[in-house]
Design a protein around this motif. Structure first.
Motif, PDB file in Angstrom:
ATOM      1  N   VAL A 173     -23.179   9.645  -4.901  1.00  0.00           N
ATOM      2  CA  VAL A 173     -22.380   8.419  -4.784  1.00  0.00           C
ATOM      3  C   VAL A 173     -20.950   8.673  -5.255  1.00  0.00           C
ATOM      4  N   LEU A 174     -20.799   9.385  -6.355  1.00  0.00           N
ATOM      5  CA  LEU A 174     -19.459   9.713  -6.848  1.00  0.00           C
ATOM      6  C   LEU A 174     -18.709  10.603  -5.862  1.00  0.00           C
ATOM      7  N   GLU A 175     -19.401  11.623  -5.335  1.00  0.00           N
ATOM      8  CA  GLU A 175     -18.742  12.541  -4.405  1.00  0.00           C
ATOM      9  C   GLU A 175     -18.293  11.828  -3.137  1.00  0.00           C
ATOM     10  N   VAL A 176     -19.146  10.975  -2.595  1.00  0.00           N
ATOM     11  CA  VAL A 176     -18.780  10.237  -1.387  1.00  0.00           C
ATOM     12  C   VAL A 176     -17.617   9.295  -1.682  1.00  0.00           C
ATOM     13  N   THR A 177     -17.669   8.605  -2.818  1.00  0.00           N
ATOM     14  CA  THR A 177     -16.576   7.697  -3.188  1.00  0.00           C
ATOM     15  C   THR A 177     -15.268   8.461  -3.318  1.00  0.00           C
ATOM     16  N   ASP A 178     -15.313   9.614  -3.995  1.00  0.00           N
ATOM     17  CA  ASP A 178     -14.093  10.400  -4.210  1.00  0.00           C
ATOM     18  C   ASP A 178     -13.497  10.876  -2.896  1.00  0.00           C
ATOM     19  N   ARG A 179     -14.348  11.292  -1.956  1.00  0.00           N
ATOM     20  CA  ARG A 179     -13.780  11.785  -0.700  1.00  0.00           C
ATOM     21  C   ARG A 179     -13.244  10.637   0.162  1.00  0.00           C
ATOM     22  N   ILE A 180     -13.861   9.452   0.062  1.00  0.00           N
ATOM     23  CA  ILE A 180     -13.310   8.290   0.763  1.00  0.00           C
ATOM     24  C   ILE A 180     -11.941   7.948   0.188  1.00  0.00           C
ATOM     25  N   VAL A 181     -11.828   7.975  -1.136  1.00  0.00           N
ATOM     26  CA  VAL A 181     -10.544   7.696  -1.788  1.00  0.00           C
ATOM     27  C   VAL A 181      -9.496   8.701  -1.324  1.00  0.00           C
ATOM     28  N   ALA A 182      -9.846   9.997  -1.325  1.00  0.00           N
ATOM     29  CA  ALA A 182      -8.886  11.033  -0.941  1.00  0.00           C
ATOM     30  C   ALA A 182      -8.491  10.906   0.531  1.00  0.00           C
ATOM     31  N   ARG A 183      -9.479  10.697   1.385  1.00  0.00           N
ATOM     32  CA  ARG A 183      -9.227  10.584   2.819  1.00  0.00           C
ATOM     33  C   ARG A 183      -8.362   9.371   3.139  1.00  0.00           C
ATOM     34  N   SER A 184      -8.564   8.295   2.395  1.00  0.00           N
ATOM     35  CA  SER A 184      -7.905   7.025   2.687  1.00  0.00           C
ATOM     36  C   SER A 184      -6.557   6.861   1.989  1.00  0.00           C
ATOM     37  N   ARG A 185      -6.229   7.759   1.062  1.00  0.00           N
ATOM     38  CA  ARG A 185      -5.101   7.517   0.160  1.00  0.00           C
ATOM     39  C   ARG A 185      -3.801   7.120   0.859  1.00  0.00           C
ATOM     40  N   PRO A 186      -3.334   7.828   1.890  1.00  0.00           N
ATOM     41  CA  PRO A 186      -2.046   7.422   2.488  1.00  0.00           C
ATOM     42  C   PRO A 186      -2.062   5.998   3.029  1.00  0.00           C
ATOM     43  N   GLY A 187      -3.078   5.677   3.824  1.00  0.00           N
ATOM     44  CA  GLY A 187      -3.150   4.336   4.395  1.00  0.00           C
ATOM     45  C   GLY A 187      -3.423   3.269   3.356  1.00  0.00           C
ATOM     46  N   ARG A 188      -4.268   3.585   2.391  1.00  0.00           N
ATOM     47  CA  ARG A 188      -4.611   2.612   1.349  1.00  0.00           C
ATOM     48  C   ARG A 188      -3.393   2.298   0.477  1.00  0.00           C
ATOM     49  N   GLU A 189      -2.598   3.307   0.135  1.00  0.00           N
ATOM     50  CA  GLU A 189      -1.414   3.055  -0.683  1.00  0.00           C
ATOM     51  C   GLU A 189      -0.402   2.190   0.057  1.00  0.00           C
ATOM     52  N   THR A 190      -0.219   2.454   1.346  1.00  0.00           N
ATOM     53  CA  THR A 190       0.680   1.620   2.151  1.00  0.00           C
ATOM     54  C   THR A 190       0.173   0.190   2.211  1.00  0.00           C
ATOM     55  N   TYR A 191      -1.144   0.060   2.412  1.00  0.00           N
ATOM     56  CA  TYR A 191      -1.755  -1.273   2.483  1.00  0.00           C
ATOM     57  C   TYR A 191      -1.582  -2.030   1.169  1.00  0.00           C
ATOM     58  N   LEU A 192      -1.889  -1.398   0.057  1.00  0.00           N
ATOM     59  CA  LEU A 192      -1.799  -2.078  -1.237  1.00  0.00           C
ATOM     60  C   LEU A 192      -0.356  -2.478  -1.550  1.00  0.00           C
ATOM     61  N   ALA A 193       0.590  -1.632  -1.166  1.00  0.00           N
ATOM     62  CA  ALA A 193       1.998  -1.984  -1.397  1.00  0.00           C
ATOM     63  C   ALA A 193       2.363  -3.249  -0.623  1.00  0.00           C
ATOM     64  N   ALA A 194       1.861  -3.365   0.611  1.00  0.00           N
ATOM     65  CA  ALA A 194       2.146  -4.564   1.408  1.00  0.00           C
ATOM     66  C   ALA A 194       1.505  -5.800   0.794  1.00  0.00           C
ATOM     67  N   MET A 195       0.270  -5.669   0.298  1.00  0.00           N
ATOM     68  CA  MET A 195      -0.397  -6.817  -0.318  1.00  0.00           C
ATOM     69  C   MET A 195       0.316  -7.245  -1.605  1.00  0.00           C
ATOM     70  N   ARG A 196       0.771  -6.272  -2.386  1.00  0.00           N
ATOM     71  CA  ARG A 196       1.470  -6.622  -3.634  1.00  0.00           C
ATOM     72  C   ARG A 196       2.806  -7.298  -3.350  1.00  0.00           C
ATOM     73  N   ARG A 197       3.486  -6.859  -2.304  1.00  0.00           N
ATOM     74  CA  ARG A 197       4.735  -7.541  -1.929  1.00  0.00           C
ATOM     75  C   ARG A 197       4.460  -8.981  -1.543  1.00  0.00           C
ATOM     76  N   ALA A 198       3.389  -9.197  -0.772  1.00  0.00           N
ATOM     77  CA  ALA A 198       3.039 -10.565  -0.383  1.00  0.00           C
ATOM     78  C   ALA A 198       2.704 -11.401  -1.605  1.00  0.00           C
ATOM     79  N   ALA A 199       2.015 -10.809  -2.573  1.00  0.00           N
ATOM     80  CA  ALA A 199       1.673 -11.542  -3.792  1.00  0.00           C
ATOM     81  C   ALA A 199       2.913 -11.854  -4.611  1.00  0.00           C
ATOM     82  N   GLU A 200       3.855 -10.928  -4.660  1.00  0.00           N
ATOM     83  CA  GLU A 200       5.063 -11.141  -5.456  1.00  0.00           C
ATOM     84  C   GLU A 200       5.925 -12.268  -4.902  1.00  0.00           C
ATOM     85  N   ASP A 201       5.788 -12.544  -3.616  1.00  0.00           N
ATOM     86  CA  ASP A 201       6.550 -13.643  -3.023  1.00  0.00           C
ATOM     87  C   ASP A 201       6.089 -14.997  -3.536  1.00  0.00           C
ATOM     88  N   GLY A 202       4.928 -15.019  -4.198  1.00  0.00           N
ATOM     89  CA  GLY A 202       4.403 -16.270  -4.733  1.00  0.00           C
ATOM     90  C   GLY A 202       3.755 -17.110  -3.658  1.00  0.00           C
TER      91      GLY A 202
END
Length: 606
Positions: free
Chosen positions: A7-36
């Motif tokens: 379970v840890l190994e699968v989770t870690d590889r999903i995190v690594a594989r997804s990192r570029p897209g996930r970081e872009t996504y989270l940045a967009a969500m945080r910007r939307a949240a910061e707008d109030g």
């Protein structure tokens, strides 16, 4: 308990594989949240349009900072599971008013029933209805007048579509409010016997109709463990339901109390208060791993192997078939619910249900406990059961520490089988999956000559003509998402079951889907690349020796000249017109492969 190594190994590889897209996504969500709160940025005219029909709630919406809850509803009274949602908006609005807040129906989304469209032309719109739902829900939420969202949906494509839309608005808190299963009717195995008897010509249509109506007899989800109830399990183990909310029947005091509590809960989590809990904090890689483990441990619907990758991509996360296969190897099968056993979901719930199952998975370290949920931090909350004592408020109490029926639900120390219900198949026919939880061991290795068909009707006609008697690998091709929308071929189950019962070695190989209610016949499904994309199925001929080894995960055509043949083509014009199918060419042309979720919404993503 430490988290399981796989379970840890699968989770870690999903995190690594997804990192570029996930970081872009989270940045967009945080910007939307910061707008109030989005309503603060609307003009007076914008807001007046939004509040014009709100009667006594107008002043609160226009002059206060009280939260406004958006409701996305999949209500219609053609679906038994969605008919109960008719009364939900009024109930939710009453609860909101009591809290000094407001609620509005933001929009409705279509909700089709695969049970109605099985074997019909409408089934070719079924999978893409998921993406229509995602688009429709996004349009509704684009008005930007909401501080939180309540999603009302239950069945096959509706929940995945709503989750996909939720990914685009995940800076908002969200909760899913289910309707629950219908009460138990004619046992599913008895219904299946009548279906097989009808397919074999041993009973008439009147008897078949009587059995079907006795099985599907009231409001709520169908009681077998197909896609709809697999969805409910997922929403709970991923933390989007309140604990214990999934399998409480409609129109009961406890069901109403859980709807009220869900409304109250989500209204306390908006950015207007001190307990802001946006959806993007809940839907991370660990939540998706927990969902996959739950699917495997319960023998859930294969349709979710299509939906979960599409759902994950909406949150910047990439899943692969190997993730499913590896987690299936790690997760024991703890539940037997029809079609993987005789019990229905009501029996499963009574035996200890999801609370007991999640506790067992936590004890074995097979799921992540350190996740966020709508109920608060920690999956351990989901080992509790909701109770409504007489004249007392809703409360959660410790769940059962032992199974109340070990023929339905077992502890992780004594599973039904040591691995989950899914296997990843690879070979010279491509990639596919097979659901093993209901397939007997003696049917897991099939070597038989191919019988090639391009329609379900042609298979049934051959059966009726007696030309299918004998061992056969039924190859049903040109049923992928680009060909005709990837319809379910569940209608073949009675016919193929009759052949299997006659003692023949029978398998199904298709780039289409099987229903979440299927399972006795070894079926290699979701084959990719699909036939329409000149995948290997396009080179299969009648009589080719096909070998399906479910235990070892292989699927091959053993014909010596197989690799060198010219792919066949097909005229699919009749599958592209009528019943609205002509409107879906954009979806067919842009669908991703089944391995990526078969969604036109993520075309071009890696």
């Amino acid at each position: 308990m430490a988290v399981n190594k796989t379970v840890l190994e699968v989770t870690d590889r999903i995190v690594a594989r997804s990192r570029p897209g996930r970081e872009t996504y989270l940045a967009a969500m945080r910007r939307a949240a910061e707008d109030g709160p989005a309503r603060a940025h609307l003009t007076c005219s914008n807001q007046a349009h939004a509040y014009a029909a709100m009667g006594g709630d107008q002043d609160r919406l226009a002059t206060t900072r009280a939260p406004n809850l958006g409701i996305i509803t999949a209500y219609n009274d053609m679906l038994s599971a969605h008919a109960p949602f008719e009364s939900y908006p009024a109930r939710i609005k009453d609860i909101a008013r009591r809290m000094g807040a407001t609620a509005q129906v933001a929009g409705g989304v279509p909700a089709m029933c695969d049970g109605v469209t099985q074997g019909q032309d409408g089934m070719e719109l079924s999978l893409f209805s998921r993406d229509v739902i995602a688009l429709a829900a996004s349009v509704a939420l684009s008005h930007n007048t909401f501080d939180a969202v309540a999603m009302l949906g239950t069945c096959d494509k509706i929940v995945p579509g709503l989750v996909m839309a939720a990914g685009a608005f995940a800076h908002l808190p969200m909760i899913f409010l289910p309707s629950g299963p219908m009460t138990s009717g004619l046992p599913n195995d008895e219904k299946a016997k009548v279906r097989k008897a009808f397919a074999a010509g041993e009973t008439d249509r009147a008897a078949l109709m009587q059995a079907e109506m006795a099985a599907y007899h009231g409001p709520g989800t169908c009681t077998f463990y197909g896609t709809a109830n697999s969805n409910q399990m997922l929403m709970e183990i991923m933390g989007l339901h309140l604990p214990g909310a999934s399998f409480v029947s409609p129109d009961t005091p406890l069901r109403h109390a859980l709807t009220d509590a869900g409304t109250e809960t989500i209204l306390t989590q908006t950015a207007l208060g001190d307990s802001y809990r946006p959806l993007y904090e809940i839907m991370d890689e660990r939540a998706f791993v927990n969902g996959i483990v739950g699917l495997m441990a319960t023998g859930g619907s294969t349709n979710l192997v299509l939906h979960l990758p599409a759902m994950a991509r909406a949150f910047g996360i990439i899943l692969t078939l190997q993730d499913f296969a590896d987690l299936s190897e790690a997760a024991p099968l703890l539940a037997r619910v029809y079609p993987n056993g005789l019990a229905d979901v009501n029996h499963f719930h009574a035996a200890g249900g999801l609370g007991f199952l999640i506790a067992q998975l936590l004890d074995a370290g097979l799921v992540h406990e350190d996740v966020q949920t709508v109920a608060g931090p920690g999956l351990g909350r989901y080992t509790q059961d909701p109770q409504l004592p007489l004249n007392k408020p809703l409360a959660w109490v410790p769940g059962s520490t032992s199974s109340l029926n070990d023929k339905i639900l077992r502890p992780q120390s004594d599973p039904f089988q040591p691995t989950g219900g899914l296997k990843h198949l690879t070979g010279n026919l491509g990639q596919s999956i097979i659901k093993l939880s209901a397939v007997k061991p003696e049917h897991r290795l099939i070597e038989a000559p191919a019988r090639v068909f391009e329609t379900q009707d042609a298979v049934i006609d051959a059966f009726k003509a007696g030309t299918l008697d004998g061992d056969a690998a039924i190859v049903l091709r040109f049923h992928g998402p680009q060909a005709n929308g990837m319809p379910e071929v569940h209608g073949l189950t009675p016919t193929l079951s009759v052949l299997q019962d006659r003692g023949y070695k029978i398998a199904l190989v298709t780039d289409g889907r099987m229903s979440g209610a299927s399972g006795r016949i070894p079926a290699a499904i979701h084959l990719s690349p699909e036939t329409m994309a000149q995948g290997p199925l396009a080179r299969v001929r009648d009589g080719d020796p096909i070998r399906l080894d479910a235990e070892h995960g292989s699927l091959d055509n053993l014909a010596p000249d197989f690799e060198n043949r010219t792919p066949d083509t097909a005229d699919l014009a009749t599958s592209h017109t009528g019943t609205g199918r002509e409107l879906f060419s954009l979806f067919r042309d842009n669908a991703t492969p089944a391995t990526q979720g078969a969604s036109p919404l993520f075309k071009g993503e890696t």
